[in-house]
Design an enzyme around this catalytic site. Structure first.
Site, PDB file in Angstrom:
ATOM      1  N   ASN A  85      42.508 -19.844 -46.301  1.00 48.96           N
ATOM      2  CA  ASN A  85      42.359 -19.001 -45.120  1.00 48.96           C
ATOM      3  C   ASN A  85      40.982 -19.100 -44.466  1.00 48.96           C
ATOM      4  O   ASN A  85      40.657 -18.302 -43.588  1.00 48.96           O
ATOM      5  CB  ASN A  85      42.664 -17.544 -45.481  1.00 48.96           C
ATOM      6  CG  ASN A  85      44.006 -17.414 -46.156  1.00 48.96           C
ATOM      7  OD1 ASN A  85      44.067 -17.177 -47.358  1.00 48.96           O
ATOM      8  ND2 ASN A  85      45.091 -17.614 -45.414  1.00 48.96           N
TER       9      ASN A  85
ATOM     10  N   ILE B 271      37.761 -17.912 -40.074  1.00 45.49           N
ATOM     11  CA  ILE B 271      38.521 -17.105 -41.034  1.00 45.49           C
ATOM     12  C   ILE B 271      39.848 -16.677 -40.423  1.00 45.49           C
ATOM     13  O   ILE B 271      39.891 -16.214 -39.281  1.00 45.49           O
ATOM     14  CB  ILE B 271      37.720 -15.845 -41.422  1.00 45.49           C
ATOM     15  CG1 ILE B 271      36.353 -16.235 -41.993  1.00 45.49           C
ATOM     16  CG2 ILE B 271      38.505 -14.973 -42.393  1.00 45.49           C
ATOM     17  CD1 ILE B 271      35.345 -15.106 -42.018  1.00 45.49           C
ATOM     18  N   CYS B 272      40.916 -16.799 -41.207  1.00 42.95           N
ATOM     19  CA  CYS B 272      42.226 -16.292 -40.806  1.00 42.95           C
ATOM     20  C   CYS B 272      42.492 -15.028 -41.621  1.00 42.95           C
ATOM     21  O   CYS B 272      42.827 -15.105 -42.806  1.00 42.95           O
ATOM     22  CB  CYS B 272      43.314 -17.340 -41.066  1.00 42.95           C
ATOM     23  SG  CYS B 272      44.951 -16.785 -40.565  1.00 42.95           S
ATOM     24  N   LEU B 273      42.272 -13.882 -40.993  1.00 45.59           N
ATOM     25  CA  LEU B 273      42.484 -12.588 -41.636  1.00 45.59           C
ATOM     26  C   LEU B 273      42.954 -11.621 -40.565  1.00 45.59           C
ATOM     27  O   LEU B 273      42.285 -11.459 -39.531  1.00 45.59           O
ATOM     28  CB  LEU B 273      41.191 -12.094 -42.292  1.00 45.59           C
ATOM     29  CG  LEU B 273      41.250 -10.759 -43.030  1.00 45.59           C
ATOM     30  CD1 LEU B 273      42.219 -10.830 -44.211  1.00 45.59           C
ATOM     31  CD2 LEU B 273      39.862 -10.348 -43.505  1.00 45.59           C
TER      32      LEU B 273
END
Length: 194
Positions: free
Chosen positions: A79, A87-89
């Site tokens: 992620n 960032i993939c959040l």
């Protein structure tokens, strides 16, 4: 314009909790909307023992818009982009709420290090490895932690001692060095504002 009084309150509260969290959060001397942070790698993960640095920019719409965060320490994680630190959040995108704050965002990032989501990746290569060859993923993540997240701690005590001998208080020196990834010259610039 970002809510500056809220940012000050968040920083004050964060500093109270800093020793419990093991994290750091430091605003830029010139622009309170630009910050650097560190989070420790979670225990029992390939990131354990590492100190991970982040660059944070608060948009004009903060706290109604999420902070822009990216890792400046290279991280091998599904992620997190291994190239850019993006960032993939969900809470840093469409699930952000003004009820959240920088502390909760950093805690969420630390939790993400513990619990990757390979089905919603930022880095497809890492996600593919996580799903298809978990042992290699763990070994690579550990190696990257050793190479990139622990390298800044090499000679850390000596750097602290050197700056303390210049007359700066030790807690401030440690916090500043951590915020700049152990770069002694950058720490000195921050400790000696113009």
């Amino acid at each position: 314009m970002a809510n500056v009084s809220r940012i000050h309150r968040e920083l004050m509260q964060f500093n109270k909790d800093q020793s419990i969290l093991g994290m750091s959060l430091m605003p830029d001397d010139q622009d309170i909307r630009h910050l650097t942070a560190t989070i420790p790698g979670p225990l029992s993960t390939p990131y354990e023992g590492g100190i991970f640095h982040l660059d944070i920019t608060l948009p004009d719409g903060y706290p109604f818009e999420p902070p822009k965060m990216r890792f400046t320490t290279k991280v091998w994680h599904p992620n997190i982009s291994s190239q850019t630190g993006a960032i993939c959040l969900d809470i840093l995108k469409n699930n952000w709420s003004p009820a959240l704050n920088l502390k909760t965002a950093l805690i969420s990032l630390q939790a993400l290090l513990s619990s990757p989501e390979p089905n919603d990746p930022q880095d497809a290569v890492v996600a593919k490895q996580y799903i298809g060859d978990y042992a290699t993923y763990v070994a690579t993540a550990r190696r990257w932690t050793e190479d990139f997240a622990k390298a800044s701690s090499a000679g850390f005590s000596e750097k602290v001692q050197k700056l303390v001998e210049m007359g700066f208080p030790e807690p401030l020196v440690k916090k500043t060095l951590e915020a700049v990834g152990g770069d002694e010259s950058m720490a000195l610039e921050r400790l000696c504002p113009k």
